[in-house]
Design a protein around this motif. Structure first.
Motif, PDB file in Angstrom:
ATOM      1  N   THR A  85      15.059   5.378  28.014  1.00  0.00           N
ATOM      2  CA  THR A  85      15.501   5.322  29.407  1.00  0.00           C
ATOM      3  C   THR A  85      15.353   3.906  29.947  1.00  0.00           C
ATOM      4  OG1 THR A  85      13.297   5.789  30.263  1.00  0.00           O
ATOM      5  CG2 THR A  85      14.708   7.701  29.798  1.00  0.00           C
ATOM      6  N   GLN A  86      15.838   3.706  31.154  1.00  0.00           N
ATOM      7  CA  GLN A  86      15.640   2.420  31.813  1.00  0.00           C
ATOM      8  C   GLN A  86      14.140   2.154  31.979  1.00  0.00           C
ATOM      9  OE1 GLN A  86      17.013   2.122  35.913  1.00  0.00           O
ATOM     10  NE2 GLN A  86      17.380  -0.077  35.648  1.00  0.00           N
ATOM     11  N   GLU A  87      13.407   3.202  32.315  1.00  0.00           N
ATOM     12  CA  GLU A  87      11.968   3.065  32.535  1.00  0.00           C
ATOM     13  C   GLU A  87      11.214   2.751  31.240  1.00  0.00           C
ATOM     14  OE1 GLU A  87      14.002   5.085  35.657  1.00  0.00           O
ATOM     15  OE2 GLU A  87      13.851   5.696  33.553  1.00  0.00           O
ATOM     16  N   SER A  88      11.652   3.324  30.126  1.00  0.00           N
ATOM     17  CA  SER A  88      10.931   3.103  28.858  1.00  0.00           C
ATOM     18  C   SER A  88      11.287   1.773  28.204  1.00  0.00           C
ATOM     19  CB  SER A  88      11.186   4.251  27.881  1.00  0.00           C
ATOM     20  OG  SER A  88      12.514   4.219  27.394  1.00  0.00           O
ATOM     21  N   THR A  89      12.403   1.179  28.624  1.00  0.00           N
ATOM     22  CA  THR A  89      12.849  -0.062  27.981  1.00  0.00           C
ATOM     23  C   THR A  89      12.863  -1.279  28.899  1.00  0.00           C
ATOM     24  OG1 THR A  89      15.152   0.347  28.556  1.00  0.00           O
ATOM     25  CG2 THR A  89      14.370   1.211  26.428  1.00  0.00           C
ATOM     26  N   GLY A  90      12.977  -1.049  30.211  1.00  0.00           N
ATOM     27  CA  GLY A  90      13.127  -2.170  31.147  1.00  0.00           C
ATOM     28  C   GLY A  90      14.535  -2.730  31.171  1.00  0.00           C
TER      29      GLY A  90
ATOM     30  N   GLY B 175      18.244   8.420  28.301  1.00  0.00           N
ATOM     31  CA  GLY B 175      17.617   9.731  28.302  1.00  0.00           C
ATOM     32  C   GLY B 175      18.301  10.766  27.434  1.00  0.00           C
TER      33      GLY B 175
END
Length: 195
Positions: free
Chosen positions: A160-165, A182
């Motif tokens: 996700t955006q959150e897990s990868t930045g 996701g």
């Protein structure tokens, strides 16, 4: 009778011309592997088309890369090479397209199968290289392609955006971004600026 003979002759010429539009095995291999990094080209497995236009293995591979030759029925030139860990995902997509499924149906089917553990996806990420060119820059019969554009896709299932930045869209030319976050098909897109 004369018209029938002329019609049959024209039909034979048409099918002969169509058959000639499929480059030789050697030329398909030569242009397909151009999508791969130079050090991985020689041992890449290559899929392409036989003289009747049927999908086939053109060359067995000895390394981790699988390459796809240009589709002779499609406009322009497009070849791709990807890590062998993506083969179950790619093969499943080919099967579903052959069944007549559309993009959404293919996506949903593979998503469900990946979640159920029935479709193996890469655990550590896997790269796909996509090389394209305009029709006028491709001579398949002689294995020549010029003015190509190479882009990169790194599959990272479920990221996700959150897990990868990573951003959800490119904010500058060539900036990596995440597409389909996701999902089983989450991937980093890298589109270098065109010259």
């Amino acid at each position: 009778m004369k018209n029938l003979c002329l019609s049959l002759f024209a039909l034979i010429l048409f099918f002969h011309a169509e058959a000639q539009q499929i480059p030789s095995k050697a030329m398909q291999i030569k242009t397909a592997v151009l999508a791969a990094p130079e050090t991985l080209r020689e041992g890449s497995m290559v899929y392409g088309y036989d003289s009747q236009g049927n999908w086939t293995v053109l060359r067995e591979g000895s390394n981790e890369m699988v390459c796809i030759a240009d589709d002779p029925k499609a406009e322009g030139f497009s070849a791709a090479c990807y890590h062998r860990d993506l083969e179950p995902f790619m093969e499943r997509g080919r099967e579903l397209r052959k069944e007549g499924k559309n993009f959404k149906e293919i996506f949903d089917t593979r998503e469900a199968e990946a979640k159920a553990g029935n479709l193996q996806m890469p655990k550590d990420g896997a790269t796909l290289y996509s090389l394209s060119a305009a029709a006028e820059d491709y001579d398949g019969m002689n294995g020549e392609v010029k003015n190509t554009y190479l882009r990169y896709v790194v599959y990272i299932p479920w990221a996700t955006q959150e897990s990868t930045g990573l951003a959800l869209k490119p904010e500058a030319p060539g900036m990596p971004w995440i597409m389909d976050p996701g999902t089983h098909r989450a991937h980093i897109m890298i589109n270098p600026p065109k010259e």
